[in-house]
Design a protein around this motif. Structure first.
Motif, PDB file in Angstrom:
ATOM      1  N   GLY A 172     -20.812  -0.273 -10.343  1.00  0.00           N
ATOM      2  CA  GLY A 172     -21.300  -1.641 -10.276  1.00  0.00           C
ATOM      3  C   GLY A 172     -20.319  -2.624  -9.670  1.00  0.00           C
ATOM      4  N   GLY A 173     -20.868  -3.736  -9.184  1.00  0.00           N
ATOM      5  CA  GLY A 173     -20.065  -4.793  -8.582  1.00  0.00           C
ATOM      6  C   GLY A 173     -19.841  -5.952  -9.524  1.00  0.00           C
ATOM      7  N   THR A 174     -19.699  -7.138  -8.975  1.00  0.00           N
ATOM      8  CA  THR A 174     -19.367  -8.307  -9.783  1.00  0.00           C
ATOM      9  C   THR A 174     -20.490  -8.702 -10.734  1.00  0.00           C
ATOM     10  OG1 THR A 174     -20.143  -9.690  -7.957  1.00  0.00           O
ATOM     11  CG2 THR A 174     -17.781  -9.276  -8.097  1.00  0.00           C
ATOM     12  N   ASP A 175     -21.710  -8.216 -10.480  1.00  0.00           N
ATOM     13  CA  ASP A 175     -22.823  -8.583 -11.347  1.00  0.00           C
ATOM     14  C   ASP A 175     -22.651  -8.077 -12.766  1.00  0.00           C
ATOM     15  OD1 ASP A 175     -23.128  -6.076  -9.945  1.00  0.00           O
ATOM     16  OD2 ASP A 175     -25.064  -5.852 -10.929  1.00  0.00           O
ATOM     17  N   ILE A 176     -21.802  -7.060 -12.957  1.00  0.00           N
ATOM     18  CA  ILE A 176     -21.642  -6.499 -14.298  1.00  0.00           C
ATOM     19  C   ILE A 176     -20.269  -6.813 -14.896  1.00  0.00           C
ATOM     20  CG2 ILE A 176     -23.379  -4.696 -14.151  1.00  0.00           C
ATOM     21  CD1 ILE A 176     -19.716  -3.997 -13.352  1.00  0.00           C
ATOM     22  N   LEU A 177     -19.491  -7.658 -14.242  1.00  0.00           N
ATOM     23  CA  LEU A 177     -18.155  -7.959 -14.762  1.00  0.00           C
ATOM     24  C   LEU A 177     -18.227  -8.887 -15.973  1.00  0.00           C
ATOM     25  CD1 LEU A 177     -15.875  -8.488 -11.642  1.00  0.00           C
ATOM     26  CD2 LEU A 177     -15.937  -6.544 -13.198  1.00  0.00           C
ATOM     27  N   ASP A 178     -17.503  -8.530 -17.010  1.00  0.00           N
ATOM     28  CA  ASP A 178     -17.402  -9.370 -18.208  1.00  0.00           C
ATOM     29  C   ASP A 178     -16.172 -10.247 -18.057  1.00  0.00           C
ATOM     30  OD1 ASP A 178     -17.852 -10.404 -20.738  1.00  0.00           O
ATOM     31  OD2 ASP A 178     -16.657  -8.846 -21.727  1.00  0.00           O
ATOM     32  N   LEU A 179     -16.258 -11.217 -17.126  1.00  0.00           N
ATOM     33  CA  LEU A 179     -15.143 -12.110 -16.821  1.00  0.00           C
ATOM     34  C   LEU A 179     -15.656 -13.538 -16.726  1.00  0.00           C
ATOM     35  CD1 LEU A 179     -13.311 -10.091 -13.982  1.00  0.00           C
ATOM     36  CD2 LEU A 179     -12.484 -10.454 -16.313  1.00  0.00           C
ATOM     37  N   PRO A 180     -14.763 -14.515 -16.861  1.00  0.00           N
ATOM     38  CA  PRO A 180     -15.190 -15.910 -16.691  1.00  0.00           C
ATOM     39  C   PRO A 180     -15.833 -16.127 -15.326  1.00  0.00           C
ATOM     40  CG  PRO A 180     -12.976 -15.803 -17.620  1.00  0.00           C
ATOM     41  CD  PRO A 180     -13.333 -14.406 -17.231  1.00  0.00           C
ATOM     42  N   GLU A 181     -16.786 -17.043 -15.275  1.00  0.00           N
ATOM     43  CA  GLU A 181     -17.519 -17.300 -14.042  1.00  0.00           C
ATOM     44  C   GLU A 181     -16.598 -17.702 -12.899  1.00  0.00           C
ATOM     45  OE1 GLU A 181     -21.183 -20.149 -12.429  1.00  0.00           O
ATOM     46  OE2 GLU A 181     -20.738 -20.015 -14.573  1.00  0.00           O
ATOM     47  N   ALA A 182     -15.569 -18.487 -13.194  1.00  0.00           N
ATOM     48  CA  ALA A 182     -14.640 -18.919 -12.149  1.00  0.00           C
ATOM     49  C   ALA A 182     -13.897 -17.732 -11.540  1.00  0.00           C
ATOM     50  CB  ALA A 182     -13.646 -19.931 -12.712  1.00  0.00           C
ATOM     51  N   THR A 183     -13.557 -16.759 -12.351  1.00  0.00           N
ATOM     52  CA  THR A 183     -12.863 -15.572 -11.853  1.00  0.00           C
ATOM     53  C   THR A 183     -13.770 -14.761 -10.947  1.00  0.00           C
ATOM     54  OG1 THR A 183     -11.564 -15.491 -13.897  1.00  0.00           O
ATOM     55  CG2 THR A 183     -11.574 -13.519 -12.535  1.00  0.00           C
ATOM     56  N   ILE A 184     -15.011 -14.597 -11.364  1.00  0.00           N
ATOM     57  CA  ILE A 184     -15.965 -13.854 -10.543  1.00  0.00           C
ATOM     58  C   ILE A 184     -16.201 -14.577  -9.225  1.00  0.00           C
ATOM     59  CG2 ILE A 184     -18.352 -13.050 -10.416  1.00  0.00           C
ATOM     60  CD1 ILE A 184     -18.250 -12.522 -13.403  1.00  0.00           C
ATOM     61  N   ASP A 185     -16.305 -15.895  -9.276  1.00  0.00           N
ATOM     62  CA  ASP A 185     -16.489 -16.674  -8.045  1.00  0.00           C
ATOM     63  C   ASP A 185     -15.323 -16.455  -7.089  1.00  0.00           C
ATOM     64  OD1 ASP A 185     -18.880 -17.670  -8.902  1.00  0.00           O
ATOM     65  OD2 ASP A 185     -18.069 -19.604  -9.579  1.00  0.00           O
ATOM     66  N   GLU A 186     -14.100 -16.397  -7.634  1.00  0.00           N
ATOM     67  CA  GLU A 186     -12.920 -16.181  -6.793  1.00  0.00           C
ATOM     68  C   GLU A 186     -12.969 -14.796  -6.153  1.00  0.00           C
ATOM     69  OE1 GLU A 186      -9.230 -16.613  -4.872  1.00  0.00           O
ATOM     70  OE2 GLU A 186     -10.617 -18.092  -5.729  1.00  0.00           O
ATOM     71  N   ILE A 187     -13.371 -13.793  -6.924  1.00  0.00           N
ATOM     72  CA  ILE A 187     -13.460 -12.431  -6.384  1.00  0.00           C
ATOM     73  C   ILE A 187     -14.456 -12.380  -5.235  1.00  0.00           C
ATOM     74  CG2 ILE A 187     -14.187 -10.070  -6.913  1.00  0.00           C
ATOM     75  CD1 ILE A 187     -13.085 -10.498  -9.744  1.00  0.00           C
ATOM     76  N   ILE A 188     -15.594 -13.036  -5.416  1.00  0.00           N
ATOM     77  CA  ILE A 188     -16.613 -13.045  -4.371  1.00  0.00           C
ATOM     78  C   ILE A 188     -16.134 -13.839  -3.160  1.00  0.00           C
ATOM     79  CG2 ILE A 188     -18.956 -13.814  -3.811  1.00  0.00           C
ATOM     80  CD1 ILE A 188     -19.692 -13.258  -6.739  1.00  0.00           C
ATOM     81  N   THR A 189     -15.513 -14.976  -3.407  1.00  0.00           N
ATOM     82  CA  THR A 189     -15.044 -15.830  -2.310  1.00  0.00           C
ATOM     83  C   THR A 189     -14.037 -15.104  -1.426  1.00  0.00           C
ATOM     84  OG1 THR A 189     -15.397 -17.834  -3.620  1.00  0.00           O
ATOM     85  CG2 THR A 189     -13.904 -18.006  -1.736  1.00  0.00           C
ATOM     86  N   THR A 190     -13.166 -14.311  -2.038  1.00  0.00           N
ATOM     87  CA  THR A 190     -12.139 -13.598  -1.274  1.00  0.00           C
ATOM     88  C   THR A 190     -12.654 -12.291  -0.679  1.00  0.00           C
ATOM     89  OG1 THR A 190     -11.356 -12.588  -3.344  1.00  0.00           O
ATOM     90  CG2 THR A 190     -10.229 -14.572  -2.583  1.00  0.00           C
ATOM     91  N   GLY A 191     -13.921 -11.947  -0.941  1.00  0.00           N
ATOM     92  CA  GLY A 191     -14.489 -10.734  -0.373  1.00  0.00           C
ATOM     93  C   GLY A 191     -14.069  -9.475  -1.088  1.00  0.00           C
ATOM     94  N   TYR A 192     -13.622  -9.601  -2.343  1.00  0.00           N
ATOM     95  CA  TYR A 192     -13.142  -8.441  -3.087  1.00  0.00           C
ATOM     96  C   TYR A 192     -14.174  -7.931  -4.100  1.00  0.00           C
ATOM     97  CZ  TYR A 192      -8.364  -9.157  -1.317  1.00  0.00           C
ATOM     98  OH  TYR A 192      -7.252  -9.269  -0.524  1.00  0.00           O
ATOM     99  N   GLN A 193     -15.454  -8.233  -3.856  1.00  0.00           N
ATOM    100  CA  GLN A 193     -16.466  -7.832  -4.830  1.00  0.00           C
ATOM    101  C   GLN A 193     -16.658  -6.319  -4.898  1.00  0.00           C
ATOM    102  OE1 GLN A 193     -16.887  -9.843  -2.203  1.00  0.00           O
ATOM    103  NE2 GLN A 193     -18.892  -9.610  -1.230  1.00  0.00           N
ATOM    104  N   ASP A 194     -16.105  -5.588  -3.930  1.00  0.00           N
ATOM    105  CA  ASP A 194     -16.200  -4.135  -3.951  1.00  0.00           C
ATOM    106  C   ASP A 194     -15.027  -3.493  -4.680  1.00  0.00           C
ATOM    107  OD1 ASP A 194     -18.589  -4.118  -2.579  1.00  0.00           O
ATOM    108  OD2 ASP A 194     -17.633  -4.047  -0.621  1.00  0.00           O
ATOM    109  N   ASP A 195     -14.237  -4.311  -5.390  1.00  0.00           N
ATOM    110  CA  ASP A 195     -13.047  -3.802  -6.055  1.00  0.00           C
ATOM    111  C   ASP A 195     -13.053  -4.075  -7.550  1.00  0.00           C
ATOM    112  OD1 ASP A 195     -10.698  -2.866  -3.949  1.00  0.00           O
ATOM    113  OD2 ASP A 195     -12.276  -4.098  -3.090  1.00  0.00           O
TER     114      ASP A 195
END
Length: 502
Positions: free
Chosen positions: A271-294
């Protein structure tokens, strides 16, 4: 026929390309088609090409003991219980889920005996009220059958294996008629029992550094009940679950189209960022930097793929990573682990056959329906078992995952004012991470990286035991991870860098 002039021209062009240091010719993948997705950019100037880590002789010896004949016995026995529907009878000794779980418990206990108490076998249960809308018409006891091996170095760090032992028909509420469930999912349970059997013979001498739980879970078909119970139990006990290896439908690679590659390929869904149990701001940063595959789950999948590549001569398998939590509109027992924040992946055979899933056993117009044992390839399931056991033991005996791996957002970035240090304007990336408390298994850390177009890590850089490193490569062009390397060479999965402001 190709003319001599054309051959000469082609040869001259190749020579010129070599002399002018053009990029190498396009490489071909194993299927003969151009490997155009890999690319040759950015230049590989940092670190050295990553060579898949190899398993030691002890692990290779253990996984080689997986026995297809024993797995056939397990699958055949479970099928012979007629139905293992979550609401089926629990009073019969020969039919239903009650008989199945009693047999599984007895088998695990027997296999654990040589371990001299180092493998704890149990059958934790809870009462699940009826949920007719999910195919559970009556309230039942949900019972998992599991074996636990405590780690010697960090017993709280835990690697979990799950595979459900219940079965179903087209009508998910039908708990009386036959539901063989050979592939879905006696196949995965046969892997669980084989791992317990083999570890029962070896663990007294070679106990893993981290803990391992091998669980046959119940109630998957009606609501992921058993796996939810297990994941929540571990979460509430503050257990550090670093992976759930969930197997579901791993019985054959022989489905149409009949391709030999299918027989030696296992899919891993991550799974990608859709299943991460992290604060919304952290997930937004991961997506913004293009690291959603990590995400941790995808780095777990990469780890399994890498260690398998280093032992493919023994597993005779290749791992295909899919960047999705599960198949289209489907689900499985890894999801409750994801929901509480644990990394988890799903193993499923290379190409499913829906004539033999969730079907009522029957024959119509010469077409056989039903999840029957004749459609299971025990050699294939044994190979899948090798991939699982290899990954679990490699991870359990590697150092713990690195902690607090971060990058400095304002280093290698635009100046905010005229006083910005000149060094911070270089187009590089700076990382920091924790080195304390030191893992007794740790030898050094290594940064791994790959281009944005690559699915797997391609380069590695040994950074010793320091807590910071600066790499001469733009973070816009690559993805970076950090992993821990043990004194014996075993390596942890990589972790993704977040900005140090998180």
């Amino acid at each position: 026929m190709v003319s001599q002039a054309l051959l000469l021209l082609l040869g001259t062009a190749t020579t010129l390309a070599s002399e002018l240091s053009f990029p190498p010719p396009t490489t071909l993948a194993s299927n003969g088609y151009a490997n155009w997705g890999a690319g040759t950019w950015p230049p590989a100037s940092v670190g050295v090409p990553l060579v898949p880590q190899t398993a030691d002789s002890e692990i290779l010896s253990l996984i080689s003991q997986i026995d297809p004949a024993r797995m056939e016995h397990t699958i055949r026995t479970l099928v012979n219980f007629g139905t293992r529907h979550t609401a089926s009878t629990t009073t019969s000794l020969t039919r239903g889920i009650g008989a199945a779980r009693k047999w599984l418990l007895k088998e695990m206990q027997e296999y654990a005996k040589p371990a001299n108490g180092m493998i704890k076998v149990s059958m934790p249960c809870y009462f699940q009220p009826a949920e007719p809308e999910n195919g559970l018409p009556i309230g039942v006891d949900i019972c998992n059958v599991q074996a636990e091996i405590k780690g010697t170095v960090d017993p709280n760090r835990t690697i979990v294996y799950t595979g459900h032992y219940d079965s179903r028909r087209i009508n998910g509420s039908d708990y009386e008629n036959d539901a063989p469930g050979a592939d879905d999912n006696a196949s995965a349970v046969s892997i669980a029992l084989e791992m317990v059997r083999i570890l029962g013979l070896s663990v007294a001498k070679n106990q893993p550094a981290a803990s391992i739980i091998i669980s046959a879970v119940a109630g998957e078909e009606q609501g992921l009940y058993g796996s939810t119970f297990l994941a929540n139990t571990l979460k509430n006990a503050s257990v550090n679950v670093e992976a759930d290896f969930n197997n579901d439908i791993v019985g054959t690679g022989s489905n149409a189209p009949f391709n030999k590659l299918n027989q030696h390929t296992i899919r891993i869904f991550s799974g990608g960022t859709d299943i991460l149990d992290l604060p919304e701001a952290t997930i937004d940063e991961i997506i913004t930097t293009g690291y959603q595959d990590d995400t941790p789950s995808r780095n777990l999948a990469r780890f399994i793929q890498e260690v398998n590549a280093g032992a493919a001569h023994t597993t005779e398998m290749e791992v295909a990573i899919l960047y999705k939590t599960d198949r289209f509109d489907r689900g499985g027992d890894h999801e409750p682990f994801l929901e509480v924040g644990f990394p988890a992946v799903r193993f499923t055979e290379s190409n499913e056959n829906f004539f033999h899933q969730h079907q009522d056993p029957r024959e119509e117009n010469g077409v056989v329906f039903g999840d029957n044992i004749e459609f299971v390839d025990f050699d294939y399931t044994a190979r899948v078992g090798k991939v699982n056991m290899l990954g679990m033991l490699s991870m359990a005996n590697a150092p713990d995952l690195p902690k607090n791996f971060t990058y400095v957002p304002l280093y290698g970035f635009l100046a905010s004012d005229e006083q910005a240090p000149v060094a911070s304007l270089d187009n590089v990336v700076m990382f920091n991470w924790n080195t304390e408390p030191k893992d007794p298994l740790l030898d050094h850390f290594e940064i791994v990286w790959r281009s944005m177009s690559s699915q797997q890590w391609t380069h590695t850089l040994d950074v010793g035991t320091v807590s910071t490193a600066t790499l001469d490569i733009s973070r816009d062009n690559a993805v970076f991870g950090l992993r821990a390397v043990g004194k014996d060479g075993k390596k942890s999965p990589a972790v993704l860098a977040l900005p140090d402001s998180f």
